[in-house]
Design an enzyme around this catalytic site. Structure first.
Site, mmCIF file in Angstrom:
data_model
loop_
_atom_site.group_PDB
_atom_site.id
_atom_site.type_symbol
_atom_site.label_atom_id
_atom_site.label_comp_id
_atom_site.label_asym_id
_atom_site.label_seq_id
_atom_site.Cartn_x
_atom_site.Cartn_y
_atom_site.Cartn_z
ATOM 1 N N CYS A 19 0.841 -1.196 0.000
ATOM 2 C CA CYS A 19 0.000 0.000 0.000
ATOM 3 C C CYS A 19 0.881 1.253 0.000
ATOM 4 O O CYS A 19 1.688 1.439 0.910
ATOM 5 C CB CYS A 19 -0.928 0.038 1.209
ATOM 6 S SG CYS A 19 -1.962 1.516 1.198
ATOM 7 N N ILE A 32 -0.212 -6.544 -9.705
ATOM 8 C CA ILE A 32 0.521 -5.558 -8.933
ATOM 9 C C ILE A 32 -0.459 -4.717 -8.108
ATOM 10 O O ILE A 32 -1.649 -4.642 -8.440
ATOM 11 C CB ILE A 32 1.334 -4.587 -9.856
ATOM 12 C CG1 ILE A 32 0.408 -3.879 -10.839
ATOM 13 C CG2 ILE A 32 2.464 -5.270 -10.507
ATOM 14 C CD1 ILE A 32 1.080 -2.815 -11.728
#
Ligand SMILES: Cc1cc2nc3c(=O)[nH]c(=O)nc-3n(C[C@H](O)[C@H](O)[C@H](O)COP(=O)(O)O)c2cc1C
Length: 305
Positions: free
Chosen positions: A129, A190
């Protein structure tokens, strides 16, 4: 009839279409639009040990062929998830993948210990993140830290571990190989690409967090390249994600080396995107005379330079 089933290690999926974390909540709202039992699975919104309110708004901005977000892992925390959301997810009839994020190794370990005692089908370790200050992408952009974290988590749970990696690195193959060395059962490629949107009138970033993660069709070529590279670097299955909008995109990811895919931003455009894309995959494979969808995986033939 095409056999759509696929295996991610020991997790058998009825078909290769998974809803991506952060774009499907905990399935509740999306279940109002469709029967979710037909999906391969749902990756729940990224969970942390304690509730998080996320970043201040604005936290989404549309860009050319893409979306920039800095939600900052807003979520109700592990306890509320186990109490209120997991029982609901269990009624849906598809695989449940729990995406987790931590600001430290201890937080990942604590969450995984708890999830080990639950009926979830797999844990997706969010090592990617870009919108939180600690943990996550900091761990996921360092090969040594990634291997160590996965290895530590491996000791506290028997659940299948999927390592979701960040594209914001120099070498995706190094990161995929270190997740595999740590004991991951699969890699997910991804997460979003770090980006910046600017308002020329205010001379300020559009997002209150300044930067955000870019998703949507704009990132598909990057994701495809990374899946193709990782396919040649690891033996564990790869789950492809990034800008998938239709059935042809799914086949491209499978050919690049993915065994399954996740659909993200497309869910924000249409709540039935996952189902629509699944139907398109079925029709395309039938037209192509493919008997098993898994026969597509890793069939890319590169040109000789
Ligand atoms: C609004 C939003 C929230 C997201 N939240 C999460 C999250 O909580 N955990 C995670 O691993 N990825 C999260 N992602 C990343 C997506 O799961 C996915 O990796 C990324 O968007 C690329 O796929 P796409 O182009 O199909 O959207 C989020 C993406 C968006 C757009």
């Amino acid at each position: 009839m095409v056999d759509l089933s696929t295996n991610i290690g020991c997790v058998r999926l009825a078909n290769p279409i998974l809803a991506a974390s952060g774009t499907f909540g905990f399935g509740r709202e999306m279940s109002l639009f469709q029967d979710l039992s037909g999906l391969g699975g749902i990756c729940a919104k990224g969970l942390t040990l304690l509730p998080r309110i996320g970043n201040p708004p604005p936290r989404v901005a549309e860009t050319a062929s893409g979306l920039l977000n800095s939600v900052g892992l807003q979520n109700p925390g592990l306890e509320a998830f186990l109490r209120e959301d997991l029982p609901f997810l269990q009624t849906l009839g598809c695989r449940i993948i729990v995406n987790i994020a931590g600001h430290s190794t201890d937080e990942y370990l604590e969450i995984c210990r708890r999830l080990d005692q639950t009926p979830v089908d797999a844990i997706e370790l969010n090592l990617s993140c870009p919108n939180v200050k600690e943990g996550c992408m900091l761990i996921g952009s360092n090969a040594r830290l990634t291997e160590r974290l996965v290895a530590e988590v491996r000791k506290v749970t028997a659940k299948p571990l999927w390592a979701k990696l960040t594209p914001n690195v120099t070498s995706i193959t190094d990161m995929a190989a270190s997740a595999e060395a740590g004991g991951a059962d699969a890699v997910v490629l991804i997460n979003t690409l770090l980006g910046l949107a600017i308002d020329y009138r205010t001379r300020r970033p559009v997002l209150r967090n300044n930067t955000g993660g870019l998703s949507g069709p704009a990132i598909k070529p990057v994701a495809l390249r990374m899946v193709a590279e990782a396919y040649r670097a690891v033996r564990i299955p790869i789950i492809g994600i990034g800008g998938i909008m239709n059935g042809a995109d799914v086949l491209e990811f499978l050919i690049a080396g993915a065994s399954a895919v996740e659909i993200g931003t497309a869910n924000l455009i249409s709540p039935t995107a996952c189902h629509d894309i699944l139907n398109q995959v079925k029709n395309l494979a039938e037209t192509e005379g493919i008997a098993r969808i898994s026969d597509y995986t890793g069939t890319l033939e590169l040109w000789n330079p």
